[in-house]
Design a protein around this motif. Sequence first.
Motif, PDB file in Angstrom:
ATOM      1  N   ALA A 140       0.777  -1.150  -0.073  1.00 10.95           N
ATOM      2  CA  ALA A 140      -0.035  -0.177  -0.049  1.00 10.95           C
ATOM      3  C   ALA A 140       0.812   1.349   0.040  1.00 10.95           C
ATOM      4  O   ALA A 140       0.570   2.374  -0.651  1.00 10.95           O
ATOM      5  N   TYR A 141       1.913   1.136   0.749  1.00 12.99           N
ATOM      6  CA  TYR A 141       2.788   2.409   0.754  1.00 12.99           C
ATOM      7  C   TYR A 141       3.307   2.718  -0.590  1.00 12.99           C
ATOM      8  O   TYR A 141       3.334   3.812  -1.151  1.00 12.99           O
ATOM      9  N   ILE A 142       3.809   1.572  -1.397  1.00 13.69           N
ATOM     10  CA  ILE A 142       4.355   1.886  -2.725  1.00 13.69           C
ATOM     11  C   ILE A 142       3.195   2.629  -3.728  1.00 13.69           C
ATOM     12  O   ILE A 142       3.394   3.530  -4.221  1.00 13.69           O
ATOM     13  N   VAL A 143       2.005   1.913  -3.576  1.00 10.34           N
ATOM     14  CA  VAL A 143       1.033   2.735  -4.205  1.00 10.34           C
ATOM     15  C   VAL A 143       0.759   3.971  -3.708  1.00 10.34           C
ATOM     16  O   VAL A 143       0.487   4.804  -4.655  1.00 10.34           O
ATOM     17  N   VAL A 188       0.342   9.926  -4.413  1.00 10.75           N
ATOM     18  CA  VAL A 188       0.519  11.241  -3.890  1.00 10.75           C
ATOM     19  C   VAL A 188       1.397  12.074  -4.855  1.00 10.75           C
ATOM     20  O   VAL A 188       1.387  13.241  -4.813  1.00 10.75           O
ATOM     21  N   GLN A 189       2.731  11.422  -4.974  1.00  9.00           N
ATOM     22  CA  GLN A 189       3.640  12.145  -5.647  1.00  9.00           C
ATOM     23  C   GLN A 189       3.355  12.266  -7.050  1.00  9.00           C
ATOM     24  O   GLN A 189       4.400  12.872  -7.728  1.00  9.00           O
ATOM     25  N   GLY A 214       6.900  10.181  -7.797  1.00  4.06           N
ATOM     26  CA  GLY A 214       6.966   9.012  -6.879  1.00  4.06           C
ATOM     27  C   GLY A 214       8.098   7.966  -6.986  1.00  4.06           C
ATOM     28  O   GLY A 214       8.740   7.431  -6.099  1.00  4.06           O
ATOM     29  N   PHE A 215       7.991   7.519  -8.125  1.00  2.00           N
ATOM     30  CA  PHE A 215       9.280   6.518  -8.654  1.00  2.00           C
ATOM     31  C   PHE A 215      10.574   7.134  -8.148  1.00  2.00           C
ATOM     32  O   PHE A 215      11.440   6.446  -7.802  1.00  2.00           O
TER      33      PHE A 215
END
Length: 190
Positions: free
Chosen positions: A145-148, A153-154, A159-160
């Motif tokens: 969930a944190y990765i998603v 959000v970013q 985000g990547f």
Amino acid sequence: MNSIGTKIFETRKSRGLTQEELAELSKVNLRTIQRIENNENEPRGKTIDLICNALEIDSTYFTSKAEQKTSESISSFIINAVFLILLNLLLMSIIGFLTLDSNANINSRIGALLLSFFIPLFIVLFSQKMNPLERLLKFGSGFLAYIVLLIIVQGLKDGFILGIRTGLYLCLILSIGTLYYGKALQKLMK
């Protein structure tokens, strides 16, 4: 735990009735009474009602235990679910704080990397009988969930890049891999 047949047997004996007398009073076949008391058959609703009427007891005497057991299993499921959600949030927060915090330095990122390996390894050690996929879903869903969330959000590109630059993705992938392949790692260590 007493079965229905055992309870019927004990109640019949306490009333001073024989199986034949109970069969006659309840209008239930003698062989059915014998099978129920020997726990060979589980009586159905109408049979329980007839026997309970003959023994002068309430039929909820037998069903209340089953309903209580169902209630306990639902409450334990809810408690386990809440605990797993809180555990996943805690694990996510620790790794995220050590990598994404504005004051995060190389020491905190190395600490996050070590925790990303050792916390899941301890989870594997304490959940030996659990299927790897089940363990991953229970204890690793927060990492997934944190990765998603980071990507949402970013944004996909930012985000990547943020996840790679801070080492967050490395930590999360290490945690997920340890949860899934922990038994194989444990065998290699022996």
